[in-house]
Write an enzyme that holds these catalytic residues in place. Structure first.
Site, PDB file in Angstrom:
ATOM      1  N   ARG A  28       0.835  -1.200   0.000  1.00  0.00           N
ATOM      2  CA  ARG A  28       0.000   0.000   0.000  1.00  0.00           C
ATOM      3  C   ARG A  28       0.879   1.263   0.000  1.00  0.00           C
ATOM      4  O   ARG A  28       0.692   2.153  -0.791  1.00  0.00           O
ATOM      5  CB  ARG A  28      -0.918   0.008   1.220  1.00  0.00           C
ATOM      6  CG  ARG A  28      -1.957   1.122   1.201  1.00  0.00           C
ATOM      7  CD  ARG A  28      -3.036   0.843   2.223  1.00  0.00           C
ATOM      8  NE  ARG A  28      -2.494   0.891   3.580  1.00  0.00           N
ATOM      9  CZ  ARG A  28      -2.634   1.905   4.414  1.00  0.00           C
ATOM     10  NH1 ARG A  28      -3.284   2.979   4.044  1.00  0.00           N
ATOM     11  NH2 ARG A  28      -2.127   1.864   5.622  1.00  0.00           N
ATOM     12  N   SER A  38       0.832 -20.808   9.844  1.00  0.00           N
ATOM     13  CA  SER A  38       1.327 -20.806  11.218  1.00  0.00           C
ATOM     14  C   SER A  38       2.837 -20.957  11.257  1.00  0.00           C
ATOM     15  O   SER A  38       3.418 -21.681  10.453  1.00  0.00           O
ATOM     16  CB  SER A  38       0.687 -21.920  12.040  1.00  0.00           C
ATOM     17  OG  SER A  38       1.210 -21.880  13.358  1.00  0.00           O
ATOM     18  N   LYS A  56      -7.132 -23.073  11.070  1.00  0.00           N
ATOM     19  CA  LYS A  56      -6.097 -22.226  11.672  1.00  0.00           C
ATOM     20  C   LYS A  56      -6.596 -21.614  12.989  1.00  0.00           C
ATOM     21  O   LYS A  56      -5.854 -21.505  13.973  1.00  0.00           O
ATOM     22  CB  LYS A  56      -5.660 -21.124  10.706  1.00  0.00           C
ATOM     23  CG  LYS A  56      -4.678 -20.116  11.303  1.00  0.00           C
ATOM     24  CD  LYS A  56      -3.396 -20.802  11.723  1.00  0.00           C
ATOM     25  CE  LYS A  56      -2.287 -19.984  12.319  1.00  0.00           C
ATOM     26  NZ  LYS A  56      -2.465 -18.761  12.998  1.00  0.00           N
ATOM     27  N   HIS A  79      -6.415 -24.262  15.534  1.00  0.00           N
ATOM     28  CA  HIS A  79      -4.977 -24.418  15.855  1.00  0.00           C
ATOM     29  C   HIS A  79      -4.599 -23.406  16.938  1.00  0.00           C
ATOM     30  O   HIS A  79      -3.940 -23.739  17.928  1.00  0.00           O
ATOM     31  CB  HIS A  79      -4.140 -24.203  14.584  1.00  0.00           C
ATOM     32  CG  HIS A  79      -2.683 -23.950  14.849  1.00  0.00           C
ATOM     33  ND1 HIS A  79      -2.195 -22.748  15.315  1.00  0.00           N
ATOM     34  CD2 HIS A  79      -1.590 -24.755  14.750  1.00  0.00           C
ATOM     35  CE1 HIS A  79      -0.881 -22.814  15.483  1.00  0.00           C
ATOM     36  NE2 HIS A  79      -0.490 -24.028  15.135  1.00  0.00           N
ATOM     37  N   ASN A  80      -5.029 -22.171  16.743  1.00  0.00           N
ATOM     38  CA  ASN A  80      -4.684 -21.130  17.718  1.00  0.00           C
ATOM     39  C   ASN A  80      -5.370 -21.363  19.057  1.00  0.00           C
ATOM     40  O   ASN A  80      -4.801 -21.078  20.114  1.00  0.00           O
ATOM     41  CB  ASN A  80      -5.043 -19.746  17.169  1.00  0.00           C
ATOM     42  CG  ASN A  80      -4.027 -19.266  16.143  1.00  0.00           C
ATOM     43  OD1 ASN A  80      -3.298 -20.066  15.577  1.00  0.00           O
ATOM     44  ND2 ASN A  80      -3.992 -17.979  15.899  1.00  0.00           N
ATOM     45  N   GLU A 123      -3.331 -23.772  20.706  1.00  0.00           N
ATOM     46  CA  GLU A 123      -2.103 -23.036  21.083  1.00  0.00           C
ATOM     47  C   GLU A 123      -2.326 -22.283  22.409  1.00  0.00           C
ATOM     48  O   GLU A 123      -1.492 -22.346  23.316  1.00  0.00           O
ATOM     49  CB  GLU A 123      -1.782 -22.072  19.946  1.00  0.00           C
ATOM     50  CG  GLU A 123      -0.681 -21.059  20.184  1.00  0.00           C
ATOM     51  CD  GLU A 123      -0.588 -20.054  19.005  1.00  0.00           C
ATOM     52  OE1 GLU A 123      -0.444 -20.500  17.850  1.00  0.00           O
ATOM     53  OE2 GLU A 123      -0.669 -18.838  19.247  1.00  0.00           O
ATOM     54  N   LYS A 145      -5.341 -11.517  20.015  1.00  0.00           N
ATOM     55  CA  LYS A 145      -5.844 -10.831  18.825  1.00  0.00           C
ATOM     56  C   LYS A 145      -7.207 -11.328  18.382  1.00  0.00           C
ATOM     57  O   LYS A 145      -7.819 -10.742  17.516  1.00  0.00           O
ATOM     58  CB  LYS A 145      -4.844 -10.986  17.688  1.00  0.00           C
ATOM     59  CG  LYS A 145      -3.509 -10.336  17.971  1.00  0.00           C
ATOM     60  CD  LYS A 145      -2.793  -9.964  16.695  1.00  0.00           C
ATOM     61  CE  LYS A 145      -1.349  -9.567  16.963  1.00  0.00           C
ATOM     62  NZ  LYS A 145      -0.497 -10.738  17.233  1.00  0.00           N
TER      63      LYS A 145
HETATM   64  C1  6PG Z   1       0.787 -18.903  14.519  1.00  0.00           C
HETATM   65  C2  6PG Z   1       0.295 -18.010  15.603  1.00  0.00           C
HETATM   66  C3  6PG Z   1       0.060 -16.665  15.080  1.00  0.00           C
HETATM   67  C4  6PG Z   1      -0.061 -15.671  16.193  1.00  0.00           C
HETATM   68  C5  6PG Z   1      -1.441 -15.259  16.492  1.00  0.00           C
HETATM   69  C6  6PG Z   1      -2.003 -15.513  17.837  1.00  0.00           C
HETATM   70  O1  6PG Z   1       0.173 -19.941  14.358  1.00  0.00           O
HETATM   71  O2  6PG Z   1       1.780 -18.552  13.883  1.00  0.00           O
HETATM   72  O3  6PG Z   1      -0.886 -18.508  16.169  1.00  0.00           O
HETATM   73  O4  6PG Z   1      -0.985 -16.702  14.178  1.00  0.00           O
HETATM   74  O5  6PG Z   1       0.680 -15.917  17.255  1.00  0.00           O
HETATM   75  O6  6PG Z   1      -1.374 -13.920  16.192  1.00  0.00           O
HETATM   76  O7  6PG Z   1      -1.858 -14.372  18.575  1.00  0.00           O
HETATM   77  P1  6PG Z   1      -2.560 -13.870  19.874  1.00  0.00           P
HETATM   78  O8  6PG Z   1      -1.908 -14.608  20.987  1.00  0.00           O
HETATM   79  O9  6PG Z   1      -2.153 -12.440  19.839  1.00  0.00           O
HETATM   80  O10 6PG Z   1      -4.020 -14.052  19.745  1.00  0.00           O
END
Ligand code: 6PG
Length: 467
Positions: A34, A130, A184, A187-188, A191, A262
């Site tokens: 951009r 990821s 995804k 996945h998070n 995580e 996020k």
């Molecule tokens: C990944 C991570 C990546 C990131 C996210 C989660 O798989 O590479 O999950 O996508 O760490 O932004 O972040 P938050 O902890 O800020 O929600």
């Protein structure tokens, strides 16, 4: 000038890293951004790879210089900016072109955008990536949602740039429209649960047994050579042993205990609830981040609310290791249940063992457990439940006692372990044939005449509540 095989729009951290990864793997990549003044530093960073990269300072030239059918990867914020770019680029595209959203988008947006683009014979891919910056540069795990046509276009480049687990590329076509972004998101969620469970073990060692950060880090590093081997345990070991150059104290001791988020963890839970599921270990992790941000309240409350009386010794390191393993298995199992529920709801036909396989390298939750889960999914799964697979039952048999002992010690010492205790509560709920919701049904019928089923005959019934 020959046309490029793929275009990358958005040269932030992830976009630049993916473009360089593609160039390194021999693809000719067109790039733009951009704000065009990002281009010069990017080309400088590319070094020798700049030969493979064609920079453009406007969208039109960028699009014109792509081979058709075109493939454009957008690495920009997935909310309004993505909709704006779709509107801007659509008139420049032709039937058969694919645009990709490689950010952490909400899969509902991805479904809406796919349907909108399909009306013009254009293809929209929601691509989960990821592995953070270093994964994007050296080999991420990639979850592709979109049409077969797009997958045929993307497969060579994505297989080349993705992480490899024993030679197997950690990328696949997960399903149509929002499937890649949904996977995804989950996945998070997993995580979040895994990170929180690790943090809970850290809290127990720090606050019950007064271990210094470095000693805990060393223990985690040792665990990383065993069954807990994983990226998250590995980096936890490293960060706990890091020293703050400014104070000479453990770095982690200088970091404020307020966690950011996020949105993907929260989306996981929202979707779980909408699908009639409970992913309580993941919810506990999301909630723990929420409570963490109430720092001021916690500081005031610490002096006002009665603490626990420090009654039970913390079990030894072997128990803590096993407890973390049990919680990890249960957190993953909840994530996979949610994937199955969404697969049924949206007709995605998700391939669970394959998802476990593409998470074995490159992504944040990569671990030796995922290889075992992939095998377990291919074995006999009673009730289609991962935790009932023979190999997983054996692992839970060996570790669940430790999880109980650790949760008991945490409770008696007043240390909050939301993920460890939620995992255990779910495990106990799921293994209890006769639960207590018969009373819930009676209560509902009492105040709302909602009716209930009886155990001895069919049909809807009411209780003798009103005499
Ligand atoms: C990944 C991570 C990546 C990131 C996210 C989660 O798989 O590479 O999950 O996508 O760490 O932004 O972040 P938050 O902890 O800020 O929600």
């Amino acid at each position: 000038m020959t046309k490029s095989q793929i275009g990358v729009y958005g040269l932030g951290t992830m976009g630049s890293a993916l473009a360089l990864n593609m160039a390194q793997n021999g693809f000719q990549v067109a790039v733009t951004n951009r704000s065009p003044n990002w281009m010069t530093p990017f080309i400088k960073e590319a070094g020798e790879l700049a030969d493979q990269i064609q920079p453009f300072d406007n969208l039109e030239d960028f699009v014109k210089n792509l081979k058709t059918p075109r493939v454009i990867l957008f690495m920009i914020p997935s909310e309004k900016p993505m909709d704006m770019m779709i509107d801007l680029v659509t008139p420049m595209l032709q039937a058969g072109d694919t645009i990709i959203d490689g950010g952490n988008a909400n899969f509902h947006d991805t479904r809406r955008r796919s349907a909108k683009m399909a009306k013009n014979d254009l293809h929209f891919v929601g691509m989960g990536v990821s592995g953070g910056e270093s994964g994007a540069r050296n080999g991420p795990s990639i979850m592709v949602g979109g049409t077969d046509h797009s997958w045929t276009q993307l497969k060579p480049v994505l297989q080349a740039i993705s992480a490899k687990f024993k030679g197997d590329a950690c990328v696949d076509h997960i399903g149509p429209d929002g499937a890649g972004h949904f996977v995804k998101t989950v996945h998070n969620g997993i995580e979040y649960a895994d990170m929180q469970a690790i943090a809970e073990i850290y809290a127990l060692l720090r606050d019950v047994d007064s271990w210094p950060a470095g000693k805990i880090g060393k223990l985690f590093s040792d665990w990383n050579d065993g069954p807990l081997q994983s990226y998250l345990v590995e980096i936890s070991g490293q960060v706990l042993q890091a020293v703050d150059p400014e104070t000479g104290k453990p770095m982690v001791d200088m970091i404020l205990d307020k966690a950011g988020q996020k949105g993907t963890g929260r989306w996981t839970i929202i979707e779980a609830l909408k699908l009639g599921q409970s992913a309580n270990a993941i919810e506990a992790a999301v909630g723990a981040r929420g409570w963490s941000s109430e720092k001021q309240t916690r500081e005031v409350a610490q002096d006002m609310l009665k603490p626990a009386s420090f009654e039970t010794d913390l079990p030894g390191a072997d128990d803590l290791e096993s407890a973390l393993m049990a919680a990890r298995i249960l957190g993953h199992a909840q994530g996979f249940r949610l994937l199955q529920a969404a697969s049924d709801e949206y007709d995605w036909n998700l391939n669970m063992p394959r998802i476990a396989e593409i998470w074995r390298a490159g992504c944040i939750i990569r671990s030796s457990l995922l290889d075992d889960l992939a095998d377990a999914f291919r074995s006999d799964l009673p009730q289609n439940e991962l935790i009932l697979a023979p190999a997983i039952r054996t692992r839970l048999d060996a570790s669940i006692g430790a999880l109980r002992r650790v949760v008991m010690a945490a409770v008696s010492n007043g240390i909050a372990v939301p993920v460890l205790s939620a995992s255990l509560a779910w495990f106990d709920s799921i293994r209890t044939a006769r639960g207590s919701t018969n009373l819930i049904q009676a209560q509902r019928d009492f105040f709302g005449e909602h009716g209930f089923r009886r155990i001895d005959k069919s049909g809807d019934h009411h209780g003798p509540w009103n005499g």
